[in-house]
Design a protein around this motif. Structure first.
Motif, short mmCIF file in Angstrom:
data_model
loop_
_atom_site.label_atom_id
_atom_site.label_comp_id
_atom_site.label_asym_id
_atom_site.label_seq_id
_atom_site.Cartn_x
_atom_site.Cartn_y
_atom_site.Cartn_z
N ARG A 121 17.34 -4.13 -0.72
CA ARG A 121 18.18 -4.59 0.39
C ARG A 121 17.38 -5.47 1.35
O ARG A 121 17.91 -6.47 1.88
N ALA A 122 16.12 -5.13 1.59
CA ALA A 122 15.29 -5.96 2.48
C ALA A 122 15.08 -7.35 1.87
O ALA A 122 15.11 -8.36 2.58
N LEU A 123 14.88 -7.40 0.56
CA LEU A 123 14.70 -8.70 -0.09
C LEU A 123 15.98 -9.52 -0.03
O LEU A 123 15.95 -10.74 0.17
N ALA A 124 17.12 -8.85 -0.17
CA ALA A 124 18.39 -9.56 -0.04
C ALA A 124 18.52 -10.19 1.34
O ALA A 124 19.03 -11.32 1.48
N ALA A 125 18.06 -9.50 2.38
CA ALA A 125 18.11 -10.05 3.74
C ALA A 125 17.20 -11.27 3.87
O ALA A 125 17.55 -12.25 4.55
N ILE A 126 16.05 -11.24 3.20
CA ILE A 126 15.14 -12.40 3.22
C ILE A 126 15.80 -13.59 2.54
O ILE A 126 15.82 -14.71 3.06
N ALA A 177 23.86 -6.09 -2.13
CA ALA A 177 23.72 -6.70 -0.80
C ALA A 177 23.95 -8.21 -0.83
O ALA A 177 24.46 -8.78 0.14
N ARG A 178 23.63 -8.86 -1.94
CA ARG A 178 23.71 -10.32 -2.02
C ARG A 178 24.97 -10.81 -2.75
O ARG A 178 25.28 -12.00 -2.73
N GLY A 179 25.66 -9.89 -3.41
CA GLY A 179 26.81 -10.32 -4.19
C GLY A 179 26.42 -11.06 -5.46
O GLY A 179 27.17 -11.93 -5.93
N THR A 180 25.26 -10.73 -6.02
CA THR A 180 24.78 -11.36 -7.24
C THR A 180 24.87 -10.37 -8.40
O THR A 180 25.30 -9.23 -8.22
N ALA A 181 24.45 -10.82 -9.58
CA ALA A 181 24.54 -9.95 -10.76
C ALA A 181 23.31 -10.14 -11.66
O ALA A 181 23.43 -10.23 -12.88
N PHE A 182 22.14 -10.21 -11.05
CA PHE A 182 20.92 -10.39 -11.84
C PHE A 182 20.67 -9.19 -12.76
O PHE A 182 20.91 -8.04 -12.38
N THR A 183 20.19 -9.47 -13.96
CA THR A 183 19.80 -8.43 -14.90
C THR A 183 18.34 -8.63 -15.28
O THR A 183 17.78 -9.72 -15.11
N ASP A 185 10.66 -13.46 -6.47
CA ASP A 185 10.53 -12.24 -5.68
C ASP A 185 11.11 -11.03 -6.39
O ASP A 185 10.67 -9.90 -6.17
N LEU A 186 12.12 -11.26 -7.24
CA LEU A 186 12.77 -10.14 -7.91
C LEU A 186 11.90 -9.53 -9.01
O LEU A 186 12.18 -8.41 -9.47
N THR A 187 10.86 -10.23 -9.43
CA THR A 187 10.03 -9.71 -10.52
C THR A 187 8.59 -9.42 -10.12
O THR A 187 7.94 -8.59 -10.76
N PHE A 188 8.09 -10.06 -9.08
CA PHE A 188 6.66 -9.93 -8.78
C PHE A 188 6.28 -8.48 -8.51
O PHE A 188 5.23 -8.00 -8.94
N GLY A 189 7.11 -7.74 -7.81
CA GLY A 189 6.80 -6.35 -7.49
C GLY A 189 6.94 -5.39 -8.65
O GLY A 189 6.59 -4.22 -8.53
N ALA A 190 7.45 -5.90 -9.78
CA ALA A 190 7.66 -5.03 -10.95
C ALA A 190 6.59 -5.20 -12.02
O ALA A 190 6.60 -4.47 -13.01
N ILE A 191 5.67 -6.15 -11.85
CA ILE A 191 4.67 -6.33 -12.90
C ILE A 191 3.70 -5.15 -12.92
O ILE A 191 3.53 -4.45 -11.93
N ARG A 192 3.08 -4.95 -14.05
CA ARG A 192 2.24 -3.77 -14.27
C ARG A 192 1.12 -3.66 -13.23
O ARG A 192 0.75 -2.55 -12.80
N GLU A 226 17.22 0.39 -10.05
CA GLU A 226 17.58 0.78 -8.69
C GLU A 226 17.38 -0.39 -7.72
O GLU A 226 18.22 -0.66 -6.86
N PHE A 227 16.25 -1.04 -7.86
CA PHE A 227 15.91 -2.18 -7.01
C PHE A 227 16.93 -3.30 -7.18
O PHE A 227 17.48 -3.82 -6.20
N LEU A 228 17.22 -3.67 -8.43
CA LEU A 228 18.16 -4.76 -8.69
C LEU A 228 19.58 -4.41 -8.25
O LEU A 228 20.29 -5.27 -7.72
N ALA A 229 20.00 -3.17 -8.46
CA ALA A 229 21.35 -2.77 -8.08
C ALA A 229 21.54 -2.92 -6.57
O ALA A 229 22.59 -3.41 -6.10
N ALA A 230 20.54 -2.50 -5.80
CA ALA A 230 20.64 -2.60 -4.34
C ALA A 230 20.63 -4.06 -3.90
O ALA A 230 21.41 -4.46 -3.01
#
Length: 339
Positions: free
Chosen positions: A135-140, A269-275, A235-242, A261-265
């Motif tokens: 949700r915080a990333l969506a606000a950014i 919040a953004r009205g997107t559908a990233f997978t 931003d949607l992937t950097f925090g998920a790398i090993r 969980e991260f993507l769903a939130a």
């Protein structure tokens, strides 16, 4: 005179101007920060005690497009006005003992990644952190990109993902020595272009370790020196790398929870559908970005520019990330999206 004494003397005129008869009760250099210093200042002021953070240049940069302190301060101020959970910005100071710096409020909580993913006292925060970070990333990303026109971003007519690839190309060229696994990663990215989207304001280093967490929840987002205008997939992937799971590899989002969980939130919040499948290109790109950073930071140590065990230790991570990249671009990888 110690560095702390020098810094205190340099800050004294600004502190007096802002807070009147303010006295520095303590001044402490915080751990971490491979390209900047962070000093915690405990003040006594006529209005009561106050804790501030001073972010100050060290003189080196991980990436060519890393922001100076003036632009980093400006983007934090922009995010603060938009309601993103960030420290309150106080001032940009062009010369603090010979180096630029800025002053912001101190957010109370934990920032060290390995503690966030393991400390029993933070278990409740871990349970909600992926969704809160989404949700915080969506606000950014909701901040109009035009408001961040002062930040690096795509050239006229250049798409957002093409800009990501160009930056990686340029950073690799600057290394000027062979890294075959990284070159293979770049070749894979060129051969599998992702779906394009309009650029957004990207944090550029969005992950556990760059957020403040207390016993219950996310407190705020820190470390904006890599902010730019780019594709949201960065931003949607950097925090998920090993590399940012801090040893908790099974919890794929930052060592604290699930990417879903991260993507769903974020999507809600953004009205997107990233997978995850759609973002796979950016997962490879994010690993490549961090691998390049480990090489460039280790070089600061090896060249003698800035002898540092911390910088040297980053160089040891390069091979681990190379292995991760080779695994991700192998069609036998269980999450490989296909051709």
């Amino acid at each position: 005179m110690s560095e702390a004494d020098t810094l205190a003397a340099a800050l004294a005129p600004w502190l007096a101007e802002q807070f009147g008869a303010a006295q520095i009760a303590s001044l402490k250099l915080l751990a971490g920060g491979a390209s900047q210093q962070a000093w915690r200042i405990e003040l006594t002021t006529p209005a009561g005690p106050l804790t501030l953070i001073v972010r100050r240049d060290l003189g080196g940069r991980m990436f060519q497009n890393a922001l100076g302190r003036a632009d980093e301060y400006a983007v934090i101020a922009l995010a603060h006005r938009a309601g993103v959970p960030v420290p309150r910005p106080y001032a940009y100071l062009p010369d603090v003992a010979g180096k630029p710096a800025f002053v912001m409020a101190c957010l109370l909580g934990e920032t060290i990644g390995r503690r966030i993913v393991r400390e029993p006292a933070l278990a409740a925060a871990r349970a909600v952190l992926p969704a809160q970070m989404g949700r915080a990333l969506a606000a950014i990303h909701a901040i109009p990109a035009e408001a961040a026109a002062f930040l690096p971003g795509p050239a006229a007519g250049e798409s957002a993902a093409a800009y990501t690839l160009r930056m990686l190309d340029e950073e690799m060229a600057a290394i000027a020595e062979p890294y075959p696994a990284l070159e293979l990663g770049l070749a894979w990215l060129r051969a599998h272009p992702p779906r394009e989207m309009p650029p957004v304001l990207c944090h550029g280093d969005y992950r556990v370790g760059n957020v403040v967490v207390d016993a219950a929840a996310l407190v705020g987002v820190l470390d904006w020196e890599f902010a730019h205008r780019g594709h949201p997939g960065e931003d949607l992937t950097f925090g998920a790398i090993r590399a940012w799971r801090f040893g908790e590899a099974s919890r794929r989002y930052g060592g604290v929870g699930e990417v879903a969980e991260f993507l769903a939130a974020y999507n809600a919040a953004r009205g997107t559908a990233f997978t995850e499948r759609e973002l796979y290109w950016f997962e490879v790109a994010s690993n490549l970005k961090w691998a390049i950073a480990t090489v460039t930071q280790a070089r600061r140590h090896l060249s003698g520019q800035e002898p540092s065990l911390e910088l040297a230790s980053l160089g040891r991570m390069t091979a681990e990330i190379e292995l991760e990249i080779l695994s991700l671009i192998d069609p036998r990888h269980p999450r490989y999206p296909g051709e």
